[in-house]
Design a protein around this motif. Structure first.
Motif, PDB file in Angstrom:
ATOM      1  N   SER A   1     -16.940  72.941 -62.055  1.00 36.67           N
ATOM      2  CA  SER A   1     -17.528  73.103 -63.379  1.00 36.67           C
ATOM      3  C   SER A   1     -18.554  71.980 -63.607  1.00 36.67           C
ATOM      4  N   LEU A   2     -19.788  72.382 -63.963  1.00 35.16           N
ATOM      5  CA  LEU A   2     -20.867  71.412 -64.179  1.00 35.16           C
ATOM      6  C   LEU A   2     -21.423  71.552 -65.595  1.00 35.16           C
ATOM      7  N   ARG A   3     -21.868  70.434 -66.144  1.00 31.29           N
ATOM      8  CA  ARG A   3     -22.563  70.457 -67.423  1.00 31.29           C
ATOM      9  C   ARG A   3     -23.888  71.182 -67.265  1.00 31.29           C
ATOM     10  N   SER A   4     -24.237  72.004 -68.233  1.00 32.28           N
ATOM     11  CA  SER A   4     -25.472  72.773 -68.129  1.00 32.28           C
ATOM     12  C   SER A   4     -26.709  71.936 -68.433  1.00 32.28           C
ATOM     13  N   ASP A   5     -26.533  70.795 -69.132  1.00 34.20           N
ATOM     14  CA  ASP A   5     -27.705  69.991 -69.488  1.00 34.20           C
ATOM     15  C   ASP A   5     -28.154  69.050 -68.378  1.00 34.20           C
ATOM     16  N   ASN A   6     -27.202  68.630 -67.505  1.00 35.42           N
ATOM     17  CA  ASN A   6     -27.600  67.670 -66.465  1.00 35.42           C
ATOM     18  C   ASN A   6     -26.951  67.921 -65.102  1.00 35.42           C
ATOM     19  N   ASN A   7     -26.186  69.023 -64.987  1.00 33.28           N
ATOM     20  CA  ASN A   7     -25.530  69.399 -63.723  1.00 33.28           C
ATOM     21  C   ASN A   7     -24.546  68.345 -63.214  1.00 33.28           C
ATOM     22  N   GLN A   8     -24.056  67.519 -64.084  1.00 34.42           N
ATOM     23  CA  GLN A   8     -23.003  66.586 -63.716  1.00 34.42           C
ATOM     24  C   GLN A   8     -21.641  67.256 -63.922  1.00 34.42           C
ATOM     25  N   SER A   9     -20.650  66.776 -63.205  1.00 41.49           N
ATOM     26  CA  SER A   9     -19.327  67.380 -63.296  1.00 41.49           C
ATOM     27  C   SER A   9     -18.729  67.198 -64.685  1.00 41.49           C
ATOM     28  N   THR A  10     -18.042  68.241 -65.152  1.00 46.94           N
ATOM     29  CA  THR A  10     -17.308  68.134 -66.411  1.00 46.94           C
ATOM     30  C   THR A  10     -15.921  67.535 -66.212  1.00 46.94           C
ATOM     31  N   ASP A  11     -15.483  67.456 -64.954  1.00 45.35           N
ATOM     32  CA  ASP A  11     -14.127  67.007 -64.596  1.00 45.35           C
ATOM     33  C   ASP A  11     -13.050  67.958 -65.115  1.00 45.35           C
ATOM     34  N   LEU A  12     -13.440  69.199 -65.397  1.00 46.31           N
ATOM     35  CA  LEU A  12     -12.470  70.206 -65.826  1.00 46.31           C
ATOM     36  C   LEU A  12     -12.066  71.072 -64.632  1.00 46.31           C
ATOM     37  N   ASN A  13     -10.792  71.457 -64.602  1.00 49.02           N
ATOM     38  CA  ASN A  13     -10.286  72.276 -63.510  1.00 49.02           C
ATOM     39  C   ASN A  13     -10.729  73.727 -63.659  1.00 49.02           C
ATOM     40  N   VAL A  14     -11.130  74.306 -62.554  1.00 46.41           N
ATOM     41  CA  VAL A  14     -11.478  75.722 -62.514  1.00 46.41           C
ATOM     42  C   VAL A  14     -10.234  76.501 -62.086  1.00 46.41           C
ATOM     43  N   THR A  15      -9.978  77.612 -62.748  1.00 48.82           N
ATOM     44  CA  THR A  15      -8.838  78.453 -62.390  1.00 48.82           C
ATOM     45  C   THR A  15      -9.327  79.711 -61.674  1.00 48.82           C
ATOM     46  N   PHE A  16      -8.444  80.278 -60.829  1.00 48.86           N
ATOM     47  CA  PHE A  16      -8.818  81.408 -59.983  1.00 48.86           C
ATOM     48  C   PHE A  16      -7.813  82.542 -60.139  1.00 48.86           C
ATOM     49  N   VAL A  17      -8.313  83.768 -60.033  1.00 43.07           N
ATOM     50  CA  VAL A  17      -7.479  84.970 -60.062  1.00 43.07           C
ATOM     51  C   VAL A  17      -7.975  85.921 -58.978  1.00 43.07           C
ATOM     52  N   SER A  18      -7.038  86.563 -58.267  1.00 43.74           N
ATOM     53  CA  SER A  18      -7.368  87.610 -57.304  1.00 43.74           C
ATOM     54  C   SER A  18      -7.111  88.960 -57.942  1.00 43.74           C
ATOM     55  N   THR A  19      -8.077  89.880 -57.805  1.00 47.18           N
ATOM     56  CA  THR A  19      -7.923  91.201 -58.419  1.00 47.18           C
ATOM     57  C   THR A  19      -7.072  92.141 -57.579  1.00 47.18           C
ATOM     58  N   ASN A  20      -6.769  91.750 -56.333  1.00 48.12           N
ATOM     59  CA  ASN A  20      -5.978  92.620 -55.452  1.00 48.12           C
ATOM     60  C   ASN A  20      -4.966  91.754 -54.702  1.00 48.12           C
ATOM     61  N   ALA A  21      -3.764  91.655 -55.271  1.00 48.49           N
ATOM     62  CA  ALA A  21      -2.736  90.793 -54.675  1.00 48.49           C
ATOM     63  C   ALA A  21      -2.222  91.331 -53.345  1.00 48.49           C
ATOM     64  N   ALA A  22      -2.494  92.605 -53.044  1.00 53.21           N
ATOM     65  CA  ALA A  22      -2.090  93.150 -51.751  1.00 53.21           C
ATOM     66  C   ALA A  22      -2.974  92.625 -50.622  1.00 53.21           C
ATOM     67  N   VAL A  23      -4.140  92.105 -50.977  1.00 56.13           N
ATOM     68  CA  VAL A  23      -5.060  91.535 -49.998  1.00 56.13           C
ATOM     69  C   VAL A  23      -4.947  90.018 -49.957  1.00 56.13           C
ATOM     70  N   ALA A  24      -4.947  89.378 -51.127  1.00 54.57           N
ATOM     71  CA  ALA A  24      -4.871  87.915 -51.184  1.00 54.57           C
ATOM     72  C   ALA A  24      -4.260  87.482 -52.505  1.00 54.57           C
ATOM     73  N   MET A  25      -3.445  86.441 -52.448  1.00 59.18           N
ATOM     74  CA  MET A  25      -2.853  85.853 -53.650  1.00 59.18           C
ATOM     75  C   MET A  25      -3.359  84.433 -53.804  1.00 59.18           C
ATOM     76  N   VAL A  26      -3.432  83.990 -55.072  1.00 58.00           N
ATOM     77  CA  VAL A  26      -3.930  82.650 -55.372  1.00 58.00           C
ATOM     78  C   VAL A  26      -2.827  81.835 -56.028  1.00 58.00           C
ATOM     79  N   SER A  27      -2.653  80.591 -55.540  1.00 61.29           N
ATOM     80  CA  SER A  27      -1.769  79.617 -56.191  1.00 61.29           C
ATOM     81  C   SER A  27      -2.574  78.342 -56.362  1.00 61.29           C
TER      82      SER A  27
END
Length: 204
Positions: free
Chosen positions: A47-73
């Motif tokens: 995650s980057l700040r839109s004004d200067n492209n520096q990191s926000t230090d916020l965690n990005v979360t992930f979801v898989s739309t097809n758990a039969a192919v891949a799962m995310v933890s």
């Protein structure tokens, strides 16, 4: 209200922050294709700040739309099977940053290619009667060749010369015949290319 109407009220939630919240955006790298036996791997998104492209230090979360192919933890992907899934990266924001627009990447998981190892067949005499065929299938794990453990089936192009039951060849007449080794694959492995060897039977 008045003599005809009950009193009415309405309310809205007002969120007050220390300062106007800043915009952010997600940078999410493309995901290389994997196969069914690929080990777990970590996703790469920031995650980057839109004004200067520096990191926000916020965690990005992930979801898989097809758990039969891949799962995310967390940020770790575990492959479950062949197919295609979409991995969505999101960041909900906080008191300093607005939520980011989600970003999606496609993950394609293929079966594992295999190949048949079937050596040339030495000439036989008709009086030999029967003999055993030997073949196996392997796959490449990095630079290491490993067995698939799948069974090979065999076919004779001319059962009048040589017939096959399982892995046993019965010699029936003199001549030359093609013996083909086959492996049709399964949920993990692709079908292998057929391999044919010529068998010469000498009529004695």
């Amino acid at each position: 209200g008045d003599g005809n109407w009950w009193p009415a009220e309405n309310f809205q939630i007002l969120t007050i922050t220390d300062a106007p919240r800043k915009d952010q955006h997600i940078v999410f790298a493309a995901i290389p294709d994997k196969n069914v036996l690929s080990p777990d791997f970590d996703l790469n998104a920031t995650s980057l700040r839109s004004d200067n492209n520096q990191s926000t230090d916020l965690n990005v979360t992930f979801v898989s739309t097809n758990a039969a192919v891949a799962m995310v933890s967390g940020k770790t992907i575990t492959i479950k099977g062949q197919g295609t899934t979409t991995i969505r990266a999101s960041q909900d924001g906080n008191n300093q940053f607005n939520p980011a627009s989600f970003v999606e990447r496609e993950l394609k998981v293929t079966k594992v290619p295999q190949s048949i190892n079937f050596a040339a067949i030495s000439a036989k005499k008709l009086s030999d009667g029967t003999f055993q065929l030997d073949a196996n299938s392997t796959y490449l794990d990095g630079t290491t060749v490993k067995p698939t453990g799948l069974s090979i089936t065999f076919e004779s192009a001319d059962s009048d010369i040589a017939s096959i039951s399982g892995t046993v060849v019965t010699l029936n007449a003199g001549g030359t015949v093609g013996i083909t080794a086959k492996q049709s694959g399964d949920v993990t492995y692709e079908a292998a290319d057929d391999v044919t060897q010529q068998l010469t039977v000498q009529d004695d």
